[in-house]
Design an enzyme around this catalytic site. Structure first.
Site: not given
Ligand code: RIB
Length: 325
Positions: A65, A267-270
């Site tokens: 998030g 965190a590429a997806g984030d």
């Molecule tokens: O999507 C990456 C994230 O997944 C990381 O930052 C870690 O905290 C997990 O929640």
């Protein structure tokens, strides 16, 4: 004197334009997790009972998030985040990081339970994550209500699955009822999340999540199944293969943008989701927003860490120009 007046006029024009732009841009409401990421690089995955010497330990701000909120705010989005962190230094670190990017964190609640922690093992160019969700497990419907109190129809709402499923369900329902465009990133996926699919105007699974939610190994089939389950549209991310858009108007692949050598995919997806939200908030269609998101994710994998790897808008704009030259 005339030069001075011209300069002043130009400046006020920029201010008016910026205000108009800010007014036209929808807000982005993020409900989800905030974690402290403890990352270590390992030469290979240890076997049971084995102690392995790794390297490059990092303690950084993460959580799906918070990462999405950071990515969007750092790219110029008007971001508001709700979730929970502990009354501890990890919580301080997470709030500071989001505030630096320009996100509003007034609805991130501090709890007696400690901040969520993700232990991340980097090996073979990929990551493996184990999460103790800590304070994220304390998030409640009232956090969602407080977050969405100022939201307007047409704003963007985004959430994931590192907070309790029933609260995510409530959040999607509430955002829907208020006329927001709901984006559901079903990560990390659990089969029970199938029931949330019809609450998503747009769902953004990766290949693993797509398979868990639909039982389909093939991307196109999985995307079609999610549409049949009631999702408004699907944008499935397929790592280095780009992403696949699937809506009522058909199926379209979106190419991955290779900006440099990938060193860390955390965190590429984030980054993809946060960037997507920004372009949607600016009025772009899903497929167009996905191209921008792909470029931003492509930049993030060239650097280590979650939030610290994410690009600014200026950086992305400059790279986009250089790619077209
Ligand atoms: O999507 C990456 C994230 O997944 C990381 O930052 C870690 O905290 C997990 O929640």
């Amino acid at each position: 004197m005339a030069k001075y007046v011209r300069c002043l006029m130009k400046m006020s024009l920029y201010i008016v334009q910026a205000e108009w732009y800010n007014g036209a841009m929808k807000r982005i409401y993020l409900f989800g997790s905030l974690n402290a990421d403890l990352t270590i690089r390992a030469p290979y995955l240890p076997k049971a009972g084995e102690t392995l010497t790794g390297s490059d330990f990092m303690l950084t701000a993460g959580g799906k998030g918070a990462n999405q909120a950071y990515a969007a705010a750092n790219l110029g989005g008007r971001v508001h985040m709700a979730g929970c962190v502990g009354e501890d230094p990890f919580g301080d670190m997470l709030l500071t990081s989001l505030q630096k990017a320009g996100a509003d964190v007034s609805h991130v609640r501090r709890t007696a339970r400690g901040t969520g922690v993700a232990v991340i093992l980097l090996s073979d160019g990929d990551n493996r994550i184990v999460l103790d969700r800590g304070a994220n497990g304390e998030a409640e419907g009232t956090d969602v209500d407080a977050l969405l109190a100022s939201a307007e129809a047409g704003d963007i709402f985004m959430t994931q699955l590192e907070t309790p499923l029933e609260v995510v369900r409530y959040a999607l329902k509430t955002a829907r009822a208020r006329g927001l465009f709901t984006v559901f990133n079903p990560a990390p996926a659990v089969r029970e999340a199938q029931e949330l699919v019809p609450l998503a105007d747009l769902i953004t699974p990766n290949e693993t999540e797509l398979a868990i939610l639909t039982g389909e190994e093939r991307g196109e089939e999985g995307c079609r199944k999610l549409l049949a389950m009631g999702a408004g549209a699907v944008l499935a991310t397929c790592g280095a293969h780009g992403s696949l858009y699937c809506g009522q108007d058909g199926i379209m692949p979106v190419a991955c943008v290779h900006v440099g050598k990938a060193v860390d995919t955390t965190a590429a997806g984030d980054t993809f989701c946060g960037a997507l939200a920004v372009r949607l908030a600016e009025g772009a269609g899903i497929a167009e927003a996905a191209k921008f998101a792909s470029l931003c994710a492509g930049v993030s994998v060239t650097r280590r860490g979650a939030q610290i790897s994410m690009p600014s808008r200026r950086e992305v704009d400059e790279i986009a120009v250089s790619l077209h030259e």
